[in-house]
Design an enzyme around this catalytic site. Structure first.
Site, mmCIF file in Angstrom:
data_model
loop_
_atom_site.group_PDB
_atom_site.id
_atom_site.type_symbol
_atom_site.label_atom_id
_atom_site.label_comp_id
_atom_site.label_asym_id
_atom_site.label_seq_id
_atom_site.Cartn_x
_atom_site.Cartn_y
_atom_site.Cartn_z
ATOM 1 N N ASP A 66 0.823 -1.222 0.000
ATOM 2 C CA ASP A 66 0.000 0.000 0.000
ATOM 3 C C ASP A 66 0.853 1.266 0.000
ATOM 4 O O ASP A 66 0.331 2.373 0.094
ATOM 5 C CB ASP A 66 -0.938 0.006 1.215
ATOM 6 C CG ASP A 66 -0.184 -0.060 2.526
ATOM 7 O OD1 ASP A 66 1.078 -0.087 2.496
ATOM 8 O OD2 ASP A 66 -0.828 -0.064 3.589
ATOM 9 N N GLY A 67 2.186 1.122 -0.076
ATOM 10 C CA GLY A 67 3.060 2.293 -0.161
ATOM 11 C C GLY A 67 3.686 2.693 1.168
ATOM 12 O O GLY A 67 4.565 3.559 1.194
ATOM 13 N N ARG B 31 12.665 26.136 3.969
ATOM 14 C CA ARG B 31 12.417 27.492 3.451
ATOM 15 C C ARG B 31 11.047 28.027 3.844
ATOM 16 O O ARG B 31 10.831 29.226 3.836
ATOM 17 C CB ARG B 31 12.603 27.515 1.931
ATOM 18 C CG ARG B 31 14.071 27.493 1.539
ATOM 19 C CD ARG B 31 14.269 27.333 0.061
ATOM 20 N NE ARG B 31 13.943 25.987 -0.375
ATOM 21 C CZ ARG B 31 13.960 25.574 -1.638
ATOM 22 N NH1 ARG B 31 14.273 26.422 -2.588
ATOM 23 N NH2 ARG B 31 13.673 24.335 -1.941
ATOM 24 N N GLN B 32 10.111 27.143 4.202
ATOM 25 C CA GLN B 32 8.814 27.626 4.709
ATOM 26 C C GLN B 32 8.986 27.823 6.217
ATOM 27 O O GLN B 32 8.466 27.080 7.040
ATOM 28 C CB GLN B 32 7.708 26.599 4.388
ATOM 29 C CG GLN B 32 6.296 27.027 4.789
ATOM 30 C CD GLN B 32 5.707 28.127 3.910
ATOM 31 O OE1 GLN B 32 6.015 28.226 2.742
ATOM 32 N NE2 GLN B 32 4.853 28.956 4.498
ATOM 33 N N HIS C 122 18.350 26.689 6.109
ATOM 34 C CA HIS C 122 17.971 27.936 5.451
ATOM 35 C C HIS C 122 17.981 29.122 6.425
ATOM 36 O O HIS C 122 18.555 30.162 6.134
ATOM 37 C CB HIS C 122 16.614 27.794 4.782
ATOM 38 C CG HIS C 122 16.156 29.051 4.138
ATOM 39 N ND1 HIS C 122 16.838 29.625 3.094
ATOM 40 C CD2 HIS C 122 15.109 29.865 4.406
ATOM 41 C CE1 HIS C 122 16.225 30.748 2.741
ATOM 42 N NE2 HIS C 122 15.184 30.907 3.514
ATOM 43 N N ASP D 4 20.885 37.663 -1.654
ATOM 44 C CA ASP D 4 19.842 38.420 -0.945
ATOM 45 C C ASP D 4 20.341 38.696 0.464
ATOM 46 O O ASP D 4 21.350 38.127 0.904
ATOM 47 C CB ASP D 4 18.484 37.692 -0.947
ATOM 48 C CG ASP D 4 18.596 36.284 -0.380
ATOM 49 O OD1 ASP D 4 19.350 36.082 0.574
ATOM 50 O OD2 ASP D 4 17.925 35.384 -0.921
ATOM 51 N N LYS E 69 17.032 40.906 -3.326
ATOM 52 C CA LYS E 69 16.176 40.025 -4.134
ATOM 53 C C LYS E 69 14.739 40.136 -3.669
ATOM 54 O O LYS E 69 14.470 40.208 -2.475
ATOM 55 C CB LYS E 69 16.663 38.580 -3.959
ATOM 56 C CG LYS E 69 15.830 37.548 -4.689
ATOM 57 C CD LYS E 69 16.435 36.155 -4.575
ATOM 58 C CE LYS E 69 15.867 35.383 -3.407
ATOM 59 N NZ LYS E 69 16.370 34.002 -3.333
ATOM 60 N N THR F 213 15.852 25.987 -8.477
ATOM 61 C CA THR F 213 15.651 26.173 -9.928
ATOM 62 C C THR F 213 16.831 26.901 -10.567
ATOM 63 O O THR F 213 16.916 26.980 -11.795
ATOM 64 C CB THR F 213 14.400 27.023 -10.195
ATOM 65 O OG1 THR F 213 14.626 28.340 -9.650
ATOM 66 C CG2 THR F 213 13.173 26.407 -9.548
ATOM 67 N N THR G 59 17.636 32.270 -8.739
ATOM 68 C CA THR G 59 18.301 33.289 -7.908
ATOM 69 C C THR G 59 19.726 33.533 -8.389
ATOM 70 O O THR G 59 20.148 34.678 -8.599
ATOM 71 C CB THR G 59 18.325 32.821 -6.429
ATOM 72 O OG1 THR G 59 16.980 32.664 -5.993
ATOM 73 C CG2 THR G 59 19.062 33.797 -5.538
HETATM 74 C C1 R5P Z 1 16.092 31.574 -0.675
HETATM 75 O O1 R5P Z 1 15.995 32.497 0.133
HETATM 76 C C2 R5P Z 1 17.243 30.624 -0.685
HETATM 77 O O2 R5P Z 1 18.282 31.067 0.134
HETATM 78 C C3 R5P Z 1 17.747 30.371 -2.084
HETATM 79 O O3 R5P Z 1 18.274 31.577 -2.621
HETATM 80 C C4 R5P Z 1 16.639 29.887 -2.977
HETATM 81 O O4 R5P Z 1 15.966 28.823 -2.364
HETATM 82 C C5 R5P Z 1 17.152 29.440 -4.324
HETATM 83 O O5 R5P Z 1 16.087 28.994 -5.088
HETATM 84 P P1 R5P Z 1 16.141 29.083 -6.660
HETATM 85 O O6 R5P Z 1 17.402 28.374 -7.085
HETATM 86 O O7 R5P Z 1 14.915 28.332 -7.106
HETATM 87 O O8 R5P Z 1 16.125 30.503 -7.039
#
Ligand code: R5P
Length: 299
Positions: free
Chosen positions: A34-35, A95-96, A129, A167, A190, A222, A225
Site C-alpha cells: 500500500d506504499g 524554506r517555509q 535555510h 539576498d 532580491k 531552480t 536566484t
Molecule cells: C532563498 O531564500 C534561498 O536562500 C535560495 O536563494 C533559494 O531557495 C534558491 O532557489 P532558486 O534556485 O529556485 O532561485
C-alpha cells in the site's frame, strides 16, 4: 559510537563512520504493497548504552526520507541507545520558515518539532535555510557552515573575489566566508513574488566592476536566484563569477540556465542523495567538518 545510515545517504555515512572510527549498522528497507515504509536495523542489540548517530538526508524524496528518518530514530531509542544524534545535512521544508501568506503552515517548525519529539538529543545539519527556527526549538543543535571547504577548491581560479550574497538573508554566509579569507563582501536585494515565485533583483550600488565574484547561497533549486544575480553583476562589470552553495538541488533546466547567465563554476557540498554529472559542477565532501563537530560533542 554507532552510525545508522539512511537510504539517501549511505556512502556518505560510511565515509563519516570511517573518519570517526564508528561502527555502521545496516538497515533493511521495504515498501509495503500500500506504499507504507518499513525499516529494520540489523544487529540492533549492539545499540544498547551506545551513542548512536542516525545519518540521512532529506532530498530527493523528501517525504519518504523524513518518515524513514524518524522511524530509524524511534528504532534507535527503542533499542536503548544512551544518546541519539540526528545528522541531517539537508533539512527539507526549511524554506517555509514563517507564514508568508495567511493560511500557510510553518513547515520547518513541524519538521524540527517532530525530529526532536521522536527522541533525538541533538541535531546536526549543514547550513539550514534560517537558523532562527532551529534556535527557537531551545534544544541542542549544530548548524555547520562549509563555505571555506567549497571556496578552497576554486580560490585559484579567482583573483581576490568579492563575496556576494544574492539576498540579504544570505549576508551572514557571505560574511562567514569573507572573514575566513579576508575578502570584501556585499549583498544584492532580491524580491520573490509570494504567489508565482518569480525573482527580481533590484538595483543597488555595489562595487564589482572588474572584480571576480564568488556568490554564496544555501540552496540552489531552480537556479533562478543565482542566474539573476549573475546577470545583474555582469551588467555592473563583474569579471569571472563562480558559486559556492551548500545544497544543489538543480531542478529541471537549472544547470543550463546558470551556465547561460555567465557563471564559470558551481561548487556544492555533498549534502544530498543525488549527484549531477557535469564538469561544471564540483562536489566537496563535508564530512570532515561534521566529524570534527561529532568528535567534540561526544568526547
Ligand atoms: C532563498 O531564500 C534561498 O536562500 C535560495 O536563494 C533559494 O531557495 C534558491 O532557489 P532558486 O534556485 O529556485 O532561485
Amino acid at each position: 559510537m554507532i552510525i545508522i545510515p539512511g537510504r539517501n545517504y549511505i556512502d556518505e555515512s560510511i565515509e563519516l563512520a570511517n573518519k570517526l572510527g564508528a561502527e555502521i549498522l545496516s538497515v533493511k528497507y521495504k515498501v509495503f504493497p500500500d506504499g507504507e515504509r518499513y525499516v529494520r536495523i540489523e544487529n540492533s542489540e549492539k545499540i544498547r548504552g551506545e551513542t548512536v548517530i542516525v545519518s540521512n538526508t532529506m532530498y530527493p524524496s523528501q517525504n519518504d526520507s523524513f518518515i524513514e528518518t524518524i522511524m530509524l530514530i524511534n528504532a534507535v531509542v527503542k533499542a536503548g541507545a544512551s544518546r541519539v544524534i540526528a545528522y541531517i545535512p539537508y533539512i527539507a521544508y526549511s524554506r517555509q520558515d514563517k507564514i508568508f501568506l495567511p493560511g500557510e503552515p510553518v513547515s520547518a517548525e513541524i519538521i524540527l518539532k517532530t525530529l526532536y519529539s521522536t527522541g533525538i538529543d541533538c541535531l546536526l545539519t549543514i547550513d539550514i535555510h534560517s537558523d532562527h527556527i532551529l534556535e527557537s526549538m531551545g534544544k541542542c543543535f549544530y548548524n555547520i557552515l562549509v563555505f571555506e571547504l567549497l571556496f578552497d577548491s576554486i580560490k585559484n581560479i579567482l583573483n581576490n573575489p568579492v563575496v556576494i550574497a544574492p539576498d540579504k538573508g544570505a549576508l551572514s554566509r557571505a560574511k562567514y566566508l569573507a572573514d575566513k579569507y579576508n575578502l570584501q563582501y556585499d549583498y544584492l536585494v532580491k524580491e520573490r513574488d509570494k504567489t508565482t515565485g518569480e525573482i527580481t533583483i533590484q538595483p543597488r550600488e555595489i562595487l564589482v566592476e572588474n572584480r571576480d565574484i564568488v556568490i554564496v547561497d544555501d540552496i540552489i533549486s531552480t537556479g533562478g536566484t543565482i542566474a539573476e544575480a549573475s546577470k545583474r553583476l555582469t551588467e555592473k562589470g563583474a569579471r569571472r563569477i563562480a558559486v559556492c552553495a551548500s545544497h544543489g538541488l538543480l531542478i529541471g533546466n537549472a544547470i543550463d540556465n546558470i551556465k547561460k547567465s555567465g557563471i564559470i563554476k558551481i561548487v556544492l557540498g555533498n549534502t544530498l542523495g543525488i549527484r549531477h554529472q557535469d564538469p561544471f559542477i564540483q562536489y566537496i565532501d563535508v564530512s570532515v567538518k561534521t566529524a570534527s563537530v561529532l568528535k567534540e560533542i561526544t568526547k
